[in-house]
Design an enzyme around this catalytic site. Structure first.
Site, PDB file in Angstrom:
ATOM      1  CG  ASP A 167      -9.475   2.067  -1.160  1.00 36.28           C
ATOM      2  OD1 ASP A 167      -8.416   2.061  -1.813  1.00 36.28           O
ATOM      3  OD2 ASP A 167      -9.530   1.851   0.062  1.00 36.28           O
ATOM      4  CG  ASP A 199      -2.297   0.525   0.961  1.00 37.91           C
ATOM      5  OD1 ASP A 199      -2.400   1.444   0.142  1.00 37.91           O
ATOM      6  OD2 ASP A 199      -3.268   0.060   1.594  1.00 37.91           O
TER       7      ASP A 199
HETATM    8  C1  GAL Z   1      -6.180   1.173   1.296  1.00 37.85           C
HETATM    9  C2  GAL Z   1      -6.228   0.133   0.201  1.00 37.85           C
HETATM   10  C3  GAL Z   1      -7.324  -0.848   0.556  1.00 37.85           C
HETATM   11  C4  GAL Z   1      -7.012  -1.485   1.891  1.00 37.85           C
HETATM   12  C5  GAL Z   1      -6.811  -0.416   2.962  1.00 37.85           C
HETATM   13  C6  GAL Z   1      -6.324  -1.013   4.270  1.00 37.85           C
HETATM   14  O1  GAL Z   1      -5.201   2.094   1.008  1.00 37.85           O
HETATM   15  O2  GAL Z   1      -6.470   0.747  -1.026  1.00 37.85           O
HETATM   16  O3  GAL Z   1      -7.454  -1.822  -0.460  1.00 37.85           O
HETATM   17  O4  GAL Z   1      -5.870  -2.285   1.774  1.00 37.85           O
HETATM   18  O5  GAL Z   1      -5.878   0.552   2.535  1.00 37.85           O
HETATM   19  O6  GAL Z   1      -6.156  -0.039   5.258  1.00 37.85           O
END
Ligand code: GAL
Length: 440
Positions: free
Chosen positions: A243, A149
């Site tokens: 997301d 991430d």
């Molecule tokens: C976001 C990511 C999500 C999930 C989330 C967890 O940045 O895009 O898919 O992993 O963090 O905190």
């Protein structure tokens, strides 16, 4: 029409990151905890998902990765001696390796999550500055997949620019839509491979390549720093957007953005429009169908994000569609389906509400052409596939063929020899999926 791309998009697969044993060659198939449970995870939930992947027949269809997302570790910090991230002993009493052993015993693979920053998005320790230590730990634990991430980036390592270079020839067209917000767009000529974002992701790639285990590398920088430019050489897939949420408006918005990136998708490297929401929220059955069909046609990683022990039969049926999965995993053709006509809009229109409606792609494994027709409107409409418009049928059509054998991929029904066109009434946001075979 022909699939003619602006020249800056014609770089498909050229510098893909090749991995041993075909890992990452076809887009990944699996399950991940985030869309199902967010931070509320533990070993039981992960192992339940793994067992259900077997019991529900998903493993035999090719789903193989069971991925733990954010919130798996002790939040307060690393092990002071080893400097490793510590699996939360309450959530994972046998550690990550204990879960990995059980997942492997089922013939499946295990995924884990970290971030190219000092903390994950939920505030847990992450891998920036600890890439080698973490890659070694993941390998030792038996991890097979890393989602990486983009949270917790220290201020001295953030980039001056976040989004892509505006296309100077036409200020209204942007390959991934993020340039629409021009406040932090880079000036023309800016080289994103020199961005600190690219560097942070490459550090982990190098660490993963140095360990004695093949770990699929899934980048999650939300489309920033023009990741389409360097993601292919850095990882096996790269998130191209923010997301997903279980709303049709968001699914259509991401599909529209990803539709402009299809020339980047090929073996070992795939733009990732985020994990599946099939089975979540209040998506209609039609919307669940359309979401899955578009993601499979785009050769997105298909990572299920719903609790599998309570999944509806209707949703499981969608995720189990053998025609779409066969197209998605085709061993002989790596490219995805391309839009051959936008339908509701003029071709090449960037429209988050009405993405391209007509898609086609070749599939030797299907012995034919996959054709997807989408109704982006909120009312029932007719959508018609004219054989003469479909690039894969052009040669046969020019040689005089007017009839083709057609199968409906949802019902599995053989529709026989269909001449010239196939029209269908589609409810709001529904999709038709056809396999068009030989001429007849
Ligand atoms: C976001 C990511 C999500 C999930 C989330 C967890 O940045 O895009 O898919 O992993 O963090 O905190």
């Amino acid at each position: 029409m022909r699939w003619i791309l602006p020249s800056f998009l014609l770089l498909a697969g050229a510098d893909a990151l090749l991995r041993p044993d075909g890992v990452g060659r076809a887009p990944a198939l699996g399950w991940n905890s985030w869309n199902a449970y967010n931070c509320e995870i533990d070993a039981d939930k992960i192992l339940t998902a793994a067992n259900e992947v077997v019991n529900l027949g998903l493993k035999s269809l090719g789903y193989e990765y069971i991925n733990i997302d954010d919130c798996w570790s002790v939040k307060s910090g690393r092990d002071p001696t080893t400097q490793r991230i510590i699996p939360d002993p309450d959530k994972f009493p046998d550690g990550i390796s204990g879960v990995a052993d059980q997942v492997h015993a089922l013939g499946l693979k295990l995924g884990i999550y970290s971030s190219a920053g000092t903390t994950t998005c939920a505030g847990y320790p992450a891998s920036l500055g600890y890439e080698n230590i973490d890659a070694e730990a993941f390998a030792e634990w038996g991890v097979d997949y890393l989602k990486y991430d983009n949270c917790g980036v220290p201020t001295n390592l953030t980039d001056e620019y976040t989004y892509c270079v505006p296309d100077s020839t036409d200020g209204s067209f942007f390959p991934n839509g993020t340039c629409v917000n021009l406040t932090d767009a880079a000036p023309a000529g800016y080289n994103w491979a020199t961005s600190t974002t690219a560097k942070r992701y490459k550090r982990m790639r190098n660490a993963l390549e140095s360990v004695n285990r093949t770990i699929l590398y899934s980048l999650c920088d939300w489309g920033q720093a023009d990741v389409n430019d360097w993601g292919n050489a850095t990882g096996n897939s790269w998130r191209m957007s923010g997301d997903i949420t279980p709303y049709w408006s968001r699914i259509a918005e991401i599909a529209n953005e990803n539709s402009f990136l299809m020339n980047y998708a090929n073996y070992y490297g795939y733009p990732d429009p985020d994990m599946l929401e099939v089975g979540n929220g209040n998506l209609t059955l039609a919307e669940n169908r359309a979401h899955f069909a578009l993601w499979a046609a785009m050769k997105a990683p298909l990572i299920i994000g719903t609790p599998l022990d309570t999944i509806d039969t209707s949703h499981l049926t969608i995720l189990s569609n053998t025609y779409l999965l066969t197209f998605h995993q085709d061993p002989a053709v790596g490219r995805p389906a391309y839009p051959y006509k936008w339908g509701y809009n003029a071709d090449w229109t960037f429209d988050p509400v009405h993405p391209a409606e007509y898609w086609s792609g070749p599939s030797p494994a299907l012995n034919g052409t996959l054709v997807v027709m989408l109704n982006t409107q909120d009312t029932t409409q007719t959508r018609t596939a004219y054989w003469k418009e479909i690039p894969e049928l052009e040669d046969a059509y020019a040689a005089g063929s007017r009839g083709f054998r057609v199968r409906d991929a949802w019902s599995g029904n053989d529709l026989g020899c269909v001449r010239n066109k196939y029209g269908v009434r589609l409810g709001a946001h529904d999709v038709a999926v056809l396999v068009v075979g030989g001429s007849c």
